[in-house]
Write an enzyme that holds these catalytic residues in place. Structure first.
Site, PDB file in Angstrom:
ATOM      1  CB  CYS A 108      -0.889  -0.023   1.245  1.00  0.00           C
ATOM      2  SG  CYS A 108      -2.020   1.375   1.378  1.00  0.00           S
ATOM      3  CG  HIS A 150      -5.489  -2.599  -1.479  1.00  0.00           C
ATOM      4  ND1 HIS A 150      -4.572  -3.208  -0.655  1.00  0.00           N
ATOM      5  CD2 HIS A 150      -5.219  -1.263  -1.405  1.00  0.00           C
ATOM      6  CE1 HIS A 150      -3.787  -2.284  -0.112  1.00  0.00           C
ATOM      7  NE2 HIS A 150      -4.157  -1.097  -0.565  1.00  0.00           N
ATOM      8  CD  GLU A 151      -6.397   1.392  -4.000  1.00  0.00           C
ATOM      9  OE1 GLU A 151      -6.700   2.363  -3.273  1.00  0.00           O
ATOM     10  OE2 GLU A 151      -5.244   0.910  -4.026  1.00  0.00           O
TER      11      GLU A 151
END
Length: 193
Positions: A108, A150-151
């Site tokens: 990230c 993830h986003e």
């Protein structure tokens, strides 16, 4: 414009993000800045909360990931005829997850220098508005689905570290504390607490 990325430890990354009501010139500028920021940081996804704007907005470029993999890895991470996407997601909502899951390493931009294995569904269906605020419902698989999830998690105030087993989180605690204190170097601008 290349913006600073918010580092792990900032409370904005834990916020559930606000829906965007309408398309405005300011939103289009923000989207363009997000693409610039993500590309300058060599990322494949970026949420607006990572630049300090807690909005339900993120950008994904899995095409660059596809192009940087050798052909054997392309087969592992992408289904046949899938060469990745370059897409903006506004007010996204995951409406279906496959029962089939897979583990892979995730990093990230807000947590530089760290990556850990995270379990995610292989396939998702997501409703969202694109950059033109046109409603879409699409199904994605493999690495593209992983980046989107993830986003999307960022828009819900969830980091991939929240998905790790307690022991794994304990093992990386000192590295996370270094990030919080700003004791980390990156090739892109960051904002620390």
């Amino acid at each position: 414009m290349n913006l600073s990325i918010i580092a792990y430890g900032n409370s904005v990354l834990k916020q559930k993000c606000t829906q965007l009501k309408e398309n405005t010139p300011e939103i289009q500028t923000l989207i363009a800045d997000m693409w610039d920021t993500m590309n300058q940081a060599n990322g494949c996804g970026l949420s607006s909360s990572q630049i300090g704007k807690p909005l339900q907005l993120f950008v994904v470029d899995s095409k660059i990931a596809f192009e940087n993999l050798d052909s054997e890895d392309q087969i592992l991470y992408f289904e046949k005829n899938d060469k990745g996407i370059v897409e903006t997601f506004i007010n996204a909502r995951i409406v279906h997850n496959s029962e089939e899951t897979w583990d892979d390493y995730e990093g990230c931009l807000s947590i530089p220098g760290l990556s850990q294995k995270v379990t995610r569904p292989w396939k998702i269906t997501i409703e969202y508005q694109n950059q033109d605020f046109t409603l879409q419902t699409k199904t994605f698989t493999g690495l593209t689905a992983r980046i989107i999830q993830h986003e999307y998690d960022h828009t819900q105030g969830i980091l991939y570290t929240n998905r790790l087993k307690p022991l794994t989180r304990k093992l990386i605690e000192s590295k996370l504390k270094k990030i919080i204190s700003g004791n980390v170097s990156t090739s892109y601008p960051m904002k620390f607490i």
